[in-house]
Design a protein around this motif. Structure first.
Motif, short mmCIF file in Angstrom:
data_model
loop_
_atom_site.label_atom_id
_atom_site.label_comp_id
_atom_site.label_asym_id
_atom_site.label_seq_id
_atom_site.Cartn_x
_atom_site.Cartn_y
_atom_site.Cartn_z
N ARG A 155 0.24 -2.09 -4.79
CA ARG A 155 -0.61 -0.86 -4.39
C ARG A 155 -0.77 -0.67 -3.21
O ARG A 155 -0.90 0.45 -2.40
CB ARG A 155 -1.85 -0.55 -5.35
CG ARG A 155 -1.63 -0.43 -6.73
CD ARG A 155 -2.98 -0.23 -7.51
NE ARG A 155 -2.86 -0.04 -8.99
CZ ARG A 155 -2.74 1.05 -9.55
NH1 ARG A 155 -2.30 2.13 -8.90
NH2 ARG A 155 -2.48 1.16 -10.74
N ALA A 156 -1.10 -1.91 -2.40
CA ALA A 156 -1.34 -1.70 -1.13
C ALA A 156 0.09 -1.71 -0.44
O ALA A 156 0.01 -0.78 0.75
CB ALA A 156 -1.84 -3.15 -0.50
N LEU A 158 2.22 0.44 -1.41
CA LEU A 158 2.42 1.96 -1.46
C LEU A 158 2.12 2.67 -0.18
O LEU A 158 2.02 3.86 0.08
CB LEU A 158 1.83 2.51 -2.65
CG LEU A 158 2.40 1.84 -4.00
CD1 LEU A 158 1.68 2.55 -5.05
CD2 LEU A 158 3.80 1.78 -3.86
N ASP A 159 1.22 2.14 0.48
CA ASP A 159 0.69 2.74 1.87
C ASP A 159 1.58 2.45 2.92
O ASP A 159 1.33 1.18 3.57
CB ASP A 159 -0.94 2.09 1.99
CG ASP A 159 -1.44 2.77 3.50
OD1 ASP A 159 -0.56 3.76 4.25
OD2 ASP A 159 -2.47 2.43 3.82
N PRO A 160 2.40 3.12 3.45
CA PRO A 160 3.42 2.96 4.59
C PRO A 160 2.84 2.36 5.67
O PRO A 160 3.66 1.90 6.74
CB PRO A 160 3.94 4.39 4.57
CG PRO A 160 3.26 5.36 4.20
CD PRO A 160 2.54 4.75 3.16
N ASP A 161 1.55 2.76 6.08
CA ASP A 161 0.83 2.40 7.21
C ASP A 161 0.19 0.82 7.21
O ASP A 161 -0.28 0.24 8.20
CB ASP A 161 -0.08 3.43 7.74
CG ASP A 161 0.34 4.56 7.92
OD1 ASP A 161 1.58 4.67 8.62
OD2 ASP A 161 -0.11 5.63 7.81
N ALA A 162 0.14 0.40 6.07
CA ALA A 162 -0.39 -0.91 5.89
C ALA A 162 0.37 -2.02 6.58
O ALA A 162 1.54 -1.91 6.21
CB ALA A 162 -0.74 -1.25 4.38
N ALA A 165 3.64 -3.51 4.52
CA ALA A 165 3.92 -2.83 3.44
C ALA A 165 5.42 -2.71 3.02
O ALA A 165 5.76 -2.95 1.96
CB ALA A 165 3.37 -1.43 3.69
N ASP A 166 6.40 -2.35 3.94
CA ASP A 166 7.67 -2.54 3.75
C ASP A 166 8.16 -3.76 3.20
O ASP A 166 9.01 -3.78 2.09
CB ASP A 166 8.41 -1.88 4.95
CG ASP A 166 8.15 -0.29 5.19
OD1 ASP A 166 7.45 0.40 4.54
OD2 ASP A 166 8.83 0.01 6.39
N ARG A 198 8.06 4.70 -3.02
CA ARG A 198 6.64 4.99 -3.10
C ARG A 198 5.92 6.13 -3.82
O ARG A 198 5.04 6.04 -4.53
CB ARG A 198 6.02 5.14 -1.49
CG ARG A 198 6.16 3.77 -0.93
CD ARG A 198 5.55 3.74 0.51
NE ARG A 198 5.38 2.46 1.03
CZ ARG A 198 6.12 1.98 1.86
NH1 ARG A 198 6.93 2.66 2.40
NH2 ARG A 198 6.04 0.57 2.38
N ARG A 202 3.89 5.82 -7.15
CA ARG A 202 2.34 6.60 -7.51
C ARG A 202 2.26 7.51 -8.45
O ARG A 202 1.30 7.27 -9.39
CB ARG A 202 2.22 7.40 -6.20
CG ARG A 202 2.08 6.54 -5.03
CD ARG A 202 1.41 7.77 -3.50
NE ARG A 202 1.58 6.88 -2.31
CZ ARG A 202 2.35 7.12 -1.39
NH1 ARG A 202 3.58 7.98 -1.73
NH2 ARG A 202 2.69 6.44 -0.19
N SER A 206 0.10 6.58 -12.03
CA SER A 206 -1.06 7.54 -12.28
C SER A 206 -0.91 8.04 -13.67
O SER A 206 -1.96 8.74 -14.17
CB SER A 206 -1.16 8.64 -11.26
OG SER A 206 -0.18 9.19 -10.88
#
Length: 283
Positions: A155-156, A158-162, A165-166, A198, A202, A206
């Motif tokens: 899940r983390a 899935l945030d491209p800015d984390a 993440a890639d 991603r 999501r 969900s």
């Protein structure tokens, strides 16, 4: 008049193969409408094409011919769009048995699609085949994979800015298999793949409900070595149908279907009920 967007969500993979090879079209014994997994396009299902089978792939937004379209808001929206296109297709009223097949995320789309076809459009389905995906009611952790048992880490990712993440998402893809190493090692291809993946993940994570029950028989498929879902978790799909339910396992992990193509097609044909008359749907 330009076609409605829904008309672009079905790709006739058999027609494409005939155009490439010049082979004449013969009467199919089976028509397969196939929903791809997360990150994949309709062309994922080209391995199913055979002279006696009519294969159509569901094309989700954000890839191939629909590259510029935004992601769908839900799996139900993907299914509703595809169901409208199927109902309007000239072959929908033919006597060729219609099989709806979905793999991984595509299994949830396929379940919603068959429910919409039966309840909203009166289109009979000869078989619903679901592969490598637990029913929502079993509370399967969608991110479980051989590469990582920690759903929170996926899940983390899935945030491209984390940070990282890639790299985390690439490790997850490598762990479940099915993506060529040439793609995973190519930054330009990954830049196209990862945003689509991603968005799909999501939606898949969900999706937490079964659709309205269906009449069609149900075939549950998995790879014998698939660590992402076991047979008991898949058995939760039984609540979706009052019809017969069968299981098949093939050698391999999360993506076993291509290697078992001929056996898969034989299983689909054997489990599909004869085509019935099209029922009148609600107006």
């Amino acid at each position: 008049m330009s076609p409605r967007p829904a008309a672009r969500c079905l790709v006739d993979l058999s027609a494409q193969a005939r155009l490439r090879g010049g082979a004449p079209a013969g009467p199919p014994r089976l028509r397969i409408l196939a929903c791809p997994p997360s990150g994949a396009a309709a062309g994922y299902w080209r391995f199913l094409v055979r002279a006696d089978v009519h294969v159509l792939g569901v094309q989700y937004p954000g890839r191939e011919s629909r590259f510029r379209e935004p992601a769908a808001p839900s799996l139900g929206a993907l299914a509703a769009e595809a169901a409208a296109s199927v109902a309007a297709a000239p072959w929908a009223a033919s006597d060729v048995p219609l099989v709806v097949l979905g793999h991984s995320m595509g299994a949830a789309v396929a379940a919603e699609l068959v429910s919409a076809l039966e309840h909203e459009h009166g289109v009979p389905v000869a078989l619903l085949a679901l592969s490598a995906k637990a029913a929502p009611a079993t509370a399967e952790r969608p991110g479980t994979s051989p590469a990582s048992d920690d759903d929170a880490r996926l899940r983390a990712a899935l945030d491209p800015d984390a940070p990282g993440a890639d790299e985390a998402l690439v490790r997850w893809l490598r762990g479940i298999g099915g993506t060529p190493e040439a793609v995973l090692a190519n930054p330009e291809l990954l830049a196209l793949l990862l945003p689509v993946l991603r968005a799909d993940l999501r939606l898949s994570m969900s999706h937490d409900r079964l659709p309205a029950p269906v009449r069609s028989p149900l075939l549950l498929l998995r790879g014998a070595e698939d660590a992402t879902v076991d047979a008991a978790a898949m058995d939760g799909w039984r609540a979706l149908t009052a019809g017969p339910v069968e299981h098949r396992e093939y050698p391999g992990g999360h993506h076993p279907l291509a290697a078992a193509r001929d056996r898969l097609l034989d299983d689909l044909a054997a489990c599909a009920r004869p085509a019935g008359p099209r029922r009148a749907g609600p107006r």
